[in-house]
Scaffold this active site. Structure first.
Site, short mmCIF file in Angstrom:
data_model
loop_
_atom_site.label_atom_id
_atom_site.label_comp_id
_atom_site.label_asym_id
_atom_site.label_seq_id
_atom_site.Cartn_x
_atom_site.Cartn_y
_atom_site.Cartn_z
N ASP A 98 1.02 -1.17 -0.04
CA ASP A 98 -0.06 -0.05 -0.22
C ASP A 98 0.87 1.19 -0.06
OD1 ASP A 98 -2.93 1.03 0.21
OD2 ASP A 98 -2.95 -0.72 1.27
N ASP A 199 -3.33 4.89 -2.38
CA ASP A 199 -4.53 5.03 -1.54
C ASP A 199 -5.09 6.43 -1.66
OD1 ASP A 199 -6.17 4.17 0.87
OD2 ASP A 199 -5.24 6.22 1.43
N GLU A 256 -6.59 3.52 -6.06
CA GLU A 256 -7.88 3.84 -5.33
C GLU A 256 -8.54 4.90 -5.72
OE1 GLU A 256 -9.96 3.53 -0.95
OE2 GLU A 256 -8.00 4.67 -1.42
N HIS A 328 -10.87 -4.56 2.28
CA HIS A 328 -10.78 -4.11 3.56
C HIS A 328 -11.72 -2.94 4.00
CE1 HIS A 328 -8.11 -1.19 1.44
NE2 HIS A 328 -8.07 -0.36 2.65
N ASP A 329 -12.01 -2.39 2.82
CA ASP A 329 -13.16 -0.98 3.36
C ASP A 329 -14.22 -1.31 3.05
OD1 ASP A 329 -11.24 0.83 3.97
OD2 ASP A 329 -10.80 1.62 2.21
#
Length: 555
Positions: A98, A199, A256, A328-329
């Site tokens: 990430d 991210d 993202e 994960h979100d």
């Protein structure tokens, strides 16, 4: 299209805190990941994306980074990371980390120095602004609720944070900041890292005037994303980032990206785009409520089909999307996109097939391959996620009862995806011999890797067949580069599409409904059954019969 090394790959996301704990402290670690590389290889995974393992106070589960070049001790050591990288490469697998560079942690050395002198060198690493008439500089609401501006005690300054107050935004207009970030990224790539998931990157471009917007809620604030959508020029920043880092290493990058302007798709993932690929969040956006989780509605199949088809058609002349049903979100896909009666193994296989065989890069989230589900918590105290706690309070303040607020969290909480991976029916699902950092879903006795490894018709073994089909010598070209062509679009509760290659095609037909359906096969469709989630596939006279929740792949 120029062919890239990553086009035919399958990716798998690891949320390290919940993957596997090797030392008994209740938190997943690098040693746990290393011990399961063969499991991932056997599943059919090529690229492993590991959510943040950097040094962090974990206000937002590691997305608040205190040191970009250190592994947090809860996960292990840099030597163990180097071992993970070497072991993955030995297996012809790739490691992606990430990259969180819109913001850092308030514990980062840069921010600590900035607080001492907001007008000094490090103050300019962030966005410090004086308040207006005793109020914050503007009326932006952060992604986690409340103002994006936090007052620096004893001064007239506020600093900007689009997420939690412990996550100050970095100033991308400052060349020194970029120099520091680019140097850090190249340090990881020089180590042999294969790429990054990037991210919240669209947020790096700010309106430096920080103009207020009309309030869009009873708190008098306006979502900070309104500012993001109002500014131009993020593309130049992303190109600069790519040129100074990723492009030099042929690194794989997945963005993202929310709030992108539709006409910018080519700039983001085209032949020479900012990123290799970016996530398709179109289905996830269907889960949004007007004001929060408490007023969101169940996803309707017709909407799910429509947005997925649109994303596929819009992207296929341009580049590759990264296809997901959970991460994960997000809550678990089985509990989000399927009717309650199909929230089972049949449904998990159905949803996986539809997603994995789309055009683009399939991303599987840990536990998806065994059909893990949302976890019901007894009280808000059992949740860890900062966003969930904010949404719970928002629901209560909107007049919801405690039971209603908890129900909203059950359906939408990010912690649904963060409960520990269910490896076995042993204590704590075989995740740890200590006390797990987050509640283990009680259904681990029924849903776990060990049980499914030994059962031929399990979700896990189905996923192995599904990935093997996608990558098989006979069909890899079709499923990698073949066109996406929607078919049977007028059929109720049927999601069907062809993947058309130059000399052959495959047909995917899925029944998301609760009644048996008979549908006509498109002209020219093959009648060889390549895969189905139910043993019996009825084909006769150019028509296909599907049981509730059944999917068939024909070639």
């Amino acid at each position: 299209m120029e062919r890239k090394w990553w086009h035919d790959k399958v990716a798998y996301q690891i949320y390290p805190k919940s993957f596997l704990d090797a030392n008994g402290d209740g938190i997943g670690d690098l040693r746990g990941i290393i011990s399961r590389l063969d499991y991932l290889k056997e599943l059919g995974v090529d690229i492993v994306w590991i959510s943040p393992i950097y040094k962090s106070p974990f206000v937002d589960q590691g997305y608040d980074i205190a040191d970009y070049q250190q592994i947090d001790p809860i996960f292990g050591t840099m030597a163990e990371f180097d071992e993970l990288l070497a072991e993955a490469h030995k297996r012809d697998m790739y490691i992606v980390m990430d990259l969180v560079i819109n913001h850092c942690s308030d514990q980062h050395e840069w921010f600590q120095k900035a607080l001492q002198d907001p007008e000094g060198e490090y103050g300019d690493y962030f966005y410090f602004r004086k308040g207006k008439d005793g109020q914050p500089p503007s009326n932006y609401r952060s992604y986690f609720g409340g103002s994006t501006w936090e007052k620096v005690e004893g001064t007239e300054y506020y600093y900007l944070h689009m997420f939690a107050k412990e996550q100050p935004d970095l100033n991308w207009e400052n060349p020194r900041v970029l120099e520091e970030l680019y140097s850090m990224i190249n340090w990881w790539l020089d180590k042999g890292l294969d790429g990054f998931r990037i991210d919240a990157i669209i947020n790096i471009k700010k309106d430096l005037e920080f103009r207020s917007f009309p309030a869009d809620g009873p708190d008098g604030l306006a979502g900070c994303w309104r500012m993001v959508e109002s500014v131009d020029g993020v593309g130049e920043m992303l190109e600069d980032l790519k040129r100074h880092t990723f492009a030099k290493y042929d690194a794989f990058t997945v963005g993202e990206v929310f709030n992108m302007k539709p006409e910018e798709l080519k700039e983001f993932i085209g032949e020479d785009g900012h990123f290799s690929t970016m996530f398709d969040f179109s289905a996830h956006k269907l889960t949004y409520g007007e004001h929060g989780w408490y007023d969101s509605r169940p996803v309707q199949f017709e909407d799910f089909r429509a947005v997925t088809v649109r994303a596929q058609l819009e992207s296929q002349e341009i580049g590759f999307l990264a296809n997901i049903i959970e991460n994960h979100d997000e809550p678990r896909g089985v509990c989000t996109y399927l009717p309650e009666e199909l929230q089972n193994e049949t449904g998990a296989k159905l949803l996986g097939t539809v997603s994995v065989l789309l055009r683009g890069i399939p991303f599987i989230f840990q536990g998806q391959e065994i059909g893990m589900q949302n976890c019901r918590m007894a009280s808000i105290d059992e949740y860890d996620d900062i966003s969930t706690k904010n949404e719970y309070q928002l629901a209560l303040s909107a007049g919801c009862s405690v039971a209603e607020a908890l129900e909203a969290c059950y359906h939408r909480s990010r912690d649904n995806a963060r409960t520990p991976v269910q490896w076995s029916s042993e204590k704590n699902a075989g995740f740890t011999f200590g006390t797990p950092w987050l509640k283990v879903n009680p259904n681990y006795q029924e849903i776990n890797v060990a049980e499914q490894q030994g059962r031929e018709d399990s979700v896990l073994n189905y996923y192995k067949q599904l990935l093997a089909l996608r990558k098989s010598p006979e069909w890899a070209e079709v499923f990698t580069y073949g066109r996406f062509v929607p078919v049977l679009e007028d059929e109720e509760n049927i999601f069907a599409y062809e993947r058309r290659g130059e000399d052959k095609s495959a047909l995917v037909v899925a029944n998301f409904g609760l009644s048996e359906r008979e549908v006509p096969l498109p002209s020219g469709a093959g009648e060889n059954v390549l895969l189905s989630n139910l043993a019996d596939v009825k084909l006769s006279g150019g028509r296909l019969e599907l049981l509730p929740g059944q999917v068939a792949v024909l070639g």
